[in-house]
Enzyme design. Structure first.
Site, mmCIF file in Angstrom:
data_model
loop_
_atom_site.group_PDB
_atom_site.id
_atom_site.type_symbol
_atom_site.label_atom_id
_atom_site.label_comp_id
_atom_site.label_asym_id
_atom_site.label_seq_id
_atom_site.Cartn_x
_atom_site.Cartn_y
_atom_site.Cartn_z
ATOM 1 N N ASP A 1 0.831 -1.221 0.000
ATOM 2 C CA ASP A 1 0.000 0.000 0.000
ATOM 3 C C ASP A 1 0.861 1.264 0.000
ATOM 4 O O ASP A 1 1.984 1.258 0.514
ATOM 5 C CB ASP A 1 -0.909 -0.032 1.244
ATOM 6 C CG ASP A 1 -2.053 0.964 1.127
ATOM 7 O OD1 ASP A 1 -2.339 1.441 0.007
ATOM 8 O OD2 ASP A 1 -2.656 1.279 2.179
ATOM 9 N N ASN B 1 -11.058 -2.424 -4.910
ATOM 10 C CA ASN B 1 -10.320 -1.524 -5.803
ATOM 11 C C ASN B 1 -10.999 -1.347 -7.166
ATOM 12 O O ASN B 1 -10.684 -0.414 -7.907
ATOM 13 C CB ASN B 1 -8.879 -2.014 -6.018
ATOM 14 C CG ASN B 1 -7.991 -1.845 -4.789
ATOM 15 O OD1 ASN B 1 -7.044 -2.606 -4.588
ATOM 16 N ND2 ASN B 1 -8.274 -0.853 -3.944
HETATM 17 C C1 IPE Z 1 -5.301 -2.641 0.074
HETATM 18 O O1 IPE Z 1 -5.003 -1.312 -0.166
HETATM 19 C C2 IPE Z 1 -5.332 -3.389 -1.222
HETATM 20 C C3 IPE Z 1 -4.047 -3.523 -1.890
HETATM 21 C C4 IPE Z 1 -2.901 -3.132 -1.437
HETATM 22 C C5 IPE Z 1 -4.087 -4.179 -3.162
HETATM 23 P P1 IPE Z 1 -6.154 -0.217 -0.239
HETATM 24 O O2 IPE Z 1 -5.478 1.088 -0.441
HETATM 25 O O3 IPE Z 1 -7.161 -0.605 -1.255
HETATM 26 O O4 IPE Z 1 -6.816 -0.343 1.198
HETATM 27 P P2 IPE Z 1 -7.594 0.736 2.070
HETATM 28 O O5 IPE Z 1 -8.640 1.329 1.176
HETATM 29 O O6 IPE Z 1 -6.592 1.762 2.488
HETATM 30 O O7 IPE Z 1 -8.127 -0.020 3.213
HETATM 31 C C1 IPE Z 2 -1.626 0.365 -3.318
HETATM 32 O O1 IPE Z 2 -1.425 1.730 -3.370
HETATM 33 C C2 IPE Z 2 -1.906 -0.230 -4.674
HETATM 34 C C3 IPE Z 2 -3.307 -0.615 -4.877
HETATM 35 C C4 IPE Z 2 -4.237 -0.634 -3.969
HETATM 36 C C5 IPE Z 2 -3.683 -1.047 -6.213
HETATM 37 P P1 IPE Z 2 -2.630 2.751 -3.304
HETATM 38 O O2 IPE Z 2 -3.032 3.072 -4.711
HETATM 39 O O3 IPE Z 2 -3.719 2.266 -2.449
HETATM 40 O O4 IPE Z 2 -1.912 4.009 -2.654
HETATM 41 P P2 IPE Z 2 -2.517 4.989 -1.561
HETATM 42 O O5 IPE Z 2 -3.007 4.162 -0.440
HETATM 43 O O6 IPE Z 2 -3.612 5.731 -2.240
HETATM 44 O O7 IPE Z 2 -1.374 5.842 -1.188
HETATM 45 MG MG MG Z 3 -4.072 2.446 -0.452
#
Ligand code: IPE
Ligand code: IPE
Ligand code: MG
Length: 262
Positions: free
Chosen positions: A28, A76
């Protein structure tokens, strides 16, 4: 390169006898990494792909048997379609680019999740990569894509209900082992160590059943900044923990059950 490995080894000396067999990672923080640099979120995902490459290499080098990476959750799908499209393109490119290295390093690639929701070209690339790496014996690399733990558990319940309905199974014969055989992770041991980057303290619907006794490791580092050293540090930190599985320390010492190698 050798210099870096030597200093890493002295910074975080690992006990090879007590390595976590299965490490799972919630990758993340790509969006925030990009935002801090005034870049688009997509650039953050591209930088994140470099971390995937670095961590896969390092895990293989240390001798981790199973590495599972949460790359895209069911939730997502609600993201802007431009971001989803870019992520899918990055994924396809990654698989293409890394195939040879996976084969050379005898890594078996697998994908878990509700894969039928993915674009067909991605599904095709995933199937191709799985088939082309099926002989891998050194490490299983699993990518969780369009994955959600609650859906996975509901699907398992539904499959068991169908067997009961068909008269092939009695409800009293449903136990934890049988239930687990209906999960995507049927061929994987439960994770010993689960890492989440970016300073969030939650599981976000990842491996809820499987992580009942998993050691959790949280770091504020954003995923694109999480590279070899951070990974080794997490494994080292895991080795400082006391796993008890509900038993007393005495029992653990007698049975040796806490040996994560099993
Ligand atoms: C969790 O990250 C899913 C992945 C890393 C693929 P998210 O960014 O989607 O999770 P939340 O929304 O912060 O809980
Ligand atoms: C994790 O990074 C990757 C996916 C969930 C696909 P994020 O895209 O969630 O990055 P933040 O949490 O917005 O920084
Ligand atoms: Mg995230």
């Amino acid at each position: 390169m050798t210099d870096t490995s030597a200093s890493l080894e002295s910074l975080y000396p690992l006990d090879r006898q007590r390595l976590p067999a299965h490490v799972a990672i919630i990758m993340d923080g790509n969006g925030r990494w990009a935002q801090r640099r005034g870049l688009s979120r997509v650039r953050g995902h591209a930088a994140g792909a470099e971390s995937v490459r670095a961590v896969v290499r390092q895990a293989r080098k240390i001798g981790i048997s199973y590495l599972t990476l949460y790359a895209f959750s069911e939730e997502n799908w609600q993201r802007p379609s431009t971001e989803i499209r870019a992520l899918m393109a990055l994924l396809t490119r990654y698989l293409h680019r890394e195939l040879k290295e996976m084969q050379d390093n005898r890594i078996a690639f697998r994908a878990i999740g509700n894969l039928s929701r993915l674009p067909v070209e991605v599904q095709r690339e995933l199937a191709k990569t799985e088939a082309a790496t099926a002989e891998g014996t050194e490490m299983v690399l699993t990518l969780a894509l369009s994955y959600g733990a609650r859906s996975e558990i509901v699907a398992a319940a539904r499959a068991l209900a169908r067997e009961v309905e068909a008269g092939r199974l009695r409800p009293e014969d449903i136990d934890q082992a049988r239930f687990a055989r209906h999960l995507f992770t049927v061929d994987l041991p439960d994770p010993d160590l689960l890492i989440r980057t970016s300073g969030e303290f939650r599981l976000s619907n990842f491996l809820l059943w499987q992580s009942a006794y998993t050691e959790l490791y949280f770091t504020p580092t954003l995923w694109p900044d999480f590279r070899e050293e951070e990974f080794v540090k997490a494994v080292w930190e895991y080795q400082q923990r006391d796993r008890r599985f509900g038993l007393t320390q005495e029992q653990i010492r007698q049975t040796g059950i806490a040996n994560p190698r099993r």
